[in-house]
Write an enzyme that holds these catalytic residues in place. Structure first.
Site, PDB file in Angstrom:
ATOM      1  CE  LYS A  52      -3.695  -2.592   2.132  1.00  0.00           C
ATOM      2  NZ  LYS A  52      -4.311  -3.114   3.340  1.00  0.00           N
ATOM      3  CD  GLN A  96      -3.371  -4.749   6.530  1.00  0.00           C
ATOM      4  OE1 GLN A  96      -3.239  -3.749   5.824  1.00  0.00           O
ATOM      5  NE2 GLN A  96      -4.068  -5.796   6.130  1.00  0.00           N
ATOM      6  CG  ASP A 119      -9.775  -0.655   5.232  1.00  0.00           C
ATOM      7  OD1 ASP A 119      -9.580  -0.985   4.047  1.00  0.00           O
ATOM      8  OD2 ASP A 119      -9.011  -0.947   6.168  1.00  0.00           O
TER       9      ASP A 119
END
Ligand code: NAP
Length: 289
Positions: A52, A96, A119
């Site tokens: 990422k 994460q 997200d």
């Protein structure tokens, strides 16, 4: 039979992201910036976060990299998220998943400012998504929609089957297909007659997490489009999806491979969300992104 590969779709998305990020820089002098928070040393999570960050650099976006020890307390993690929420230079926050045992993942996601929730895990953004008003969309399902759009696959009026009902993939996938006017069935582990669902489906999205679970002997429609979200490893260590690609590909109209199908779209859509978040916060129209 058409192989629906991610590369051309992702490249098109990255071109849009690059243009939009340039626009943000021109108008505000600020580069859209993603903050990633990695807790612990899970090797797969380390790879995901590294990729990422690399993509941010490649596209000229800012990247802040936060690494916390595996035994970090909930309070320290909360403080990190609060600081990033308040930081005007940070547009997107990604913690994460999965977090190490003992940390309350839902509480952490709840704390992320919905405007920075790239997200799309926060209840606020999930609520907007369910009302068809989502601005930051969940990355993997949004990536599937890009694959369908890029390949000019009609959705309106089609029968769509989503196998899997997770909060991350199955449920938001079903909502996006519904908002695109498909008639949607969601199957899960208690579904009684999966074959009957497959038999009537024009679009099948597999998000099960079991290697080659959907087989060629199911009654596939010959014009079906099959999207495989699964990422699994065979006992020999080979990457494979949730559908038995070799068995199903000859029987349907189009199918995504694993690897190289849905997988690369998730990072592409994360980049979209990072720039969208910046545009939203700066009051710039993001419609073409
Ligand atoms: P998950 O949270 O484990 O959910 C799996 C879903 O499959 C559950 O809803 C489960 O039903 C359902 N299921 C299990 N057995 C079934 C059966 N026999 N028949 C029908 N449904 C069944 O997994 P996930 O997070 O959604 O991920 C799914 C897959 O996508 C995994 O392989 C994951 O690695 C992959 N993935 C890929 C990406 C990407 O970037 N490409 C991103 C996220 C996930 P119940 O709800 O009844 O248990």
């Amino acid at each position: 039979m058409l192989h629906l590969k991610a590369e051309p779709v992702a490249n098109e998305v990255y071109a849009r992201v690059t243009r939009a990020a340039q626009l943000v820089r021109e108008k505000t002098g600020h580069s859209p910036t993603l903050a990633t928070v990695l807790v612990g040393e899970d090797p797969a999570s380390q790879v995901y976060v590294r990729k990422k960050g690399e993509m941010c650099h490649k596209l000229g976006l800012g990247h802040r990299d936060y690494k916390l020890l595996p035994d970090v307390t909930q309070d320290v993690l909360f403080d990190t998220v609060r600081k990033l929420n308040a930081d005007p230079e940070v547009d997107g926050i990604l913690v994460q998943s999965p977090l190490p045992k003992g940390l309350d993942e839902a509480a952490v996601f709840d704390l992320i400012d919905p405007k920075k929730d790239v997200d799309c895990f926060s209840p606020y953004n999930v609520g907007l998504l369910s009302q068809g008003r989502g601005t930051l969309l969940p990355c993997t399902p949004a990536g599937v929609m890009e694959i369908l759009r890029h390949n000019k696959i009609d959705i309106a009026g089609k029968r769509a089957l989503v196998v899997g009902r997770s909060d991350i993939v199955g449920k938001p996938m079903a909502l996006l297909l519904l908002h695109a006017h498909a008639t949607v069935t969601v199957a899960h582990s208690k579904t009684r007659d999966l074959a009957a669902c497959v038999a009537e489906s024009d679009i099948v999205v597999a998000a099960i997490g079991r290697a080659r679970f959907l087989k060629g002997d199911l009654p596939w429609k010959k014009d079906a489009v099959v999207i495989d979200v699964g990422i699994n490893r065979t006992p020999e260590g080979k990457l494979c999806g949730d559908v038995a690609f070799d068995e199903i590909a000859p029987k349907v109209a189009a199918i995504t491979p694993v690897p190289g199908g849905v997988g690369p779209m998730t990072i592409a859509m994360l980049m979209v969300n990072t720039v969208r978040a910046a545009m939203l916060r700066k009051g710039i129209s993001y419609k073409e992104l």
